[in-house]
Design a protein around this motif. Structure first.
Motif, PDB file in Angstrom:
ATOM      1  N   ASN A   4       6.504   4.574  -4.835  1.00 35.77           N
ATOM      2  CA  ASN A   4       7.520   4.171  -6.568  1.00 35.77           C
ATOM      3  C   ASN A   4       5.917   4.386  -7.698  1.00 35.77           C
ATOM      4  OD1 ASN A   4      10.589   4.559  -6.562  1.00 35.77           O
ATOM      5  ND2 ASN A   4       9.864   2.020  -6.546  1.00 35.77           N
ATOM      6  N   LEU A   5       5.242   3.952  -6.280  1.00 34.73           N
ATOM      7  CA  LEU A   5       3.173   3.996  -7.250  1.00 34.73           C
ATOM      8  C   LEU A   5       3.265   5.823  -7.745  1.00 34.73           C
ATOM      9  CD1 LEU A   5       1.276   2.252  -7.758  1.00 34.73           C
ATOM     10  CD2 LEU A   5       0.240   2.589  -4.955  1.00 34.73           C
ATOM     11  N   GLU A   6       3.029   6.424  -6.855  1.00 29.70           N
ATOM     12  CA  GLU A   6       2.782   7.515  -7.472  1.00 29.70           C
ATOM     13  C   GLU A   6       3.285   7.801  -8.438  1.00 29.70           C
ATOM     14  OE1 GLU A   6       1.997  12.330  -5.904  1.00 29.70           O
ATOM     15  OE2 GLU A   6       2.474  11.039  -4.493  1.00 29.70           O
ATOM     16  N   ARG A   7       4.367   7.926  -9.051  1.00 27.32           N
ATOM     17  CA  ARG A   7       5.175   7.860  -9.994  1.00 27.32           C
ATOM     18  C   ARG A   7       5.234   7.561 -11.581  1.00 27.32           C
ATOM     19  NH1 ARG A   7      10.059   5.765  -9.901  1.00 27.32           N
ATOM     20  NH2 ARG A   7       9.924   4.233 -11.023  1.00 27.32           N
ATOM     21  N   GLU A   8       4.413   5.750 -11.562  1.00 27.27           N
ATOM     22  CA  GLU A   8       3.823   5.222 -12.043  1.00 27.27           C
ATOM     23  C   GLU A   8       2.785   5.404 -12.073  1.00 27.27           C
ATOM     24  OE1 GLU A   8       5.698   2.294 -13.560  1.00 27.27           O
ATOM     25  OE2 GLU A   8       7.148   3.005 -12.659  1.00 27.27           O
ATOM     26  N   LEU A   9       2.227   5.866 -11.095  1.00 28.97           N
ATOM     27  CA  LEU A   9       0.267   5.993 -11.829  1.00 28.97           C
ATOM     28  C   LEU A   9       0.953   7.396 -13.322  1.00 28.97           C
ATOM     29  CD1 LEU A   9      -0.892   5.376  -9.056  1.00 28.97           C
ATOM     30  CD2 LEU A   9      -1.560   3.953 -11.110  1.00 28.97           C
ATOM     31  N   ARG A  10       1.663   8.894 -12.558  1.00 28.71           N
ATOM     32  CA  ARG A  10       1.575  10.125 -13.039  1.00 28.71           C
ATOM     33  C   ARG A  10       2.063   9.475 -14.810  1.00 28.71           C
ATOM     34  NH1 ARG A  10       0.636  14.526  -9.873  1.00 28.71           N
ATOM     35  NH2 ARG A  10       0.869  13.669  -7.479  1.00 28.71           N
ATOM     36  N   GLU A  31       0.829  -1.527  -0.009  1.00 28.08           N
ATOM     37  CA  GLU A  31      -0.102  -0.001   0.464  1.00 28.08           C
ATOM     38  C   GLU A  31       0.366   1.350  -0.364  1.00 28.08           C
ATOM     39  OE1 GLU A  31      -3.095  -0.042   2.929  1.00 28.08           O
ATOM     40  OE2 GLU A  31      -2.722  -2.433   2.974  1.00 28.08           O
ATOM     41  N   ASP A  32       2.577   1.283   0.894  1.00 30.64           N
ATOM     42  CA  ASP A  32       3.070   2.296   0.347  1.00 30.64           C
ATOM     43  C   ASP A  32       3.918   2.066  -0.366  1.00 30.64           C
ATOM     44  OD1 ASP A  32       4.090  -0.145   1.775  1.00 30.64           O
ATOM     45  OD2 ASP A  32       4.747   0.967   3.327  1.00 30.64           O
ATOM     46  N   ASP A  33       3.918   1.897  -1.516  1.00 32.49           N
ATOM     47  CA  ASP A  33       4.608   1.618  -2.504  1.00 32.49           C
ATOM     48  C   ASP A  33       5.141   3.100  -2.957  1.00 32.49           C
ATOM     49  OD1 ASP A  33       6.011   1.265  -5.098  1.00 32.49           O
ATOM     50  OD2 ASP A  33       5.404   0.290  -5.803  1.00 32.49           O
TER      51      ASP A  33
END
Length: 176
Positions: free
Chosen positions: A157-163, A153-155
């Protein structure tokens, strides 16, 4: 609300603990007959995945149990998706988990449901970089991308991937 502690879920957990893929497959087939494909996904596979995750987090199941279950369960809902693969559809959807997201059963269920609804469903699997997911969508003229995001849940890098994904896409492509 979906019940996570039902006889079929308990029987599936027993099969997973015993690494009994044949028994697990029989239980999933029986649940499909009893509930239909949508019922299987909503009432068995989704709560089973939740229960397996809870048991793993609590230390009651080992990682090899979770991997065994995922492998056995992954193949089951994708088989009906193949039945719809020959359906001529103007609507293509690409389904995956972003890089770093390793749990794919949500994506498997989404791909299967999309295929059942007549979409040309392209399932890519877990942990793909944004550019790869978007590339498949562009190459196939997809109208949508479905991403399954569960753990961790607290990945960071996830936000960067989604953007990054929308940067590669045409304006009309939806991301779910």
């Amino acid at each position: 609300k979906v019940m996570v502690d039902t006889p079929v879920i308990r029987d599936c957990i027993k099969a997973v603990r015993a690494f009994d893929g044949e028994k697990l497959n029989i239980l999933l087939h029986r649940a499909t007959v009893d509930s239909g494909f949508n019922g299987l996904l909503r009432n068995v596979i989704a709560p089973l995945a939740q229960k397996l995750g809870d048991l793993w987090s609590a230390g009651s199941l080992k990682i090899e149990h979770e991997h065994f279950a995922t492998s056995a369960i992954r193949a089951f809902p994708l088989n009906p998706a193949r039945q719809y693969a020959g359906v001529t559809s103007n609507s293509t959807v690409v389904v995956a988990t972003p890089q770093g997201q390793l749990h794919e059963l949500g994506a498997v269920m989404a791909a299967s449901l999309a295929a059942e609804q007549g979409w040309h469903s392209i399932y890519l699997g877990p942990s793909l970089p944004a550019a790869e997911i978007a590339g498949v969508a562009v190459q196939n003229g997809a109208r949508a991308i479905i991403l399954s995001i569960i753990y961790p849940e607290d990945d960071p890098n996830l936000e960067r991937e989604l953007r990054e994904i929308p940067r590669y896409l045409s304006p009309g492509v939806s991301i779910l």
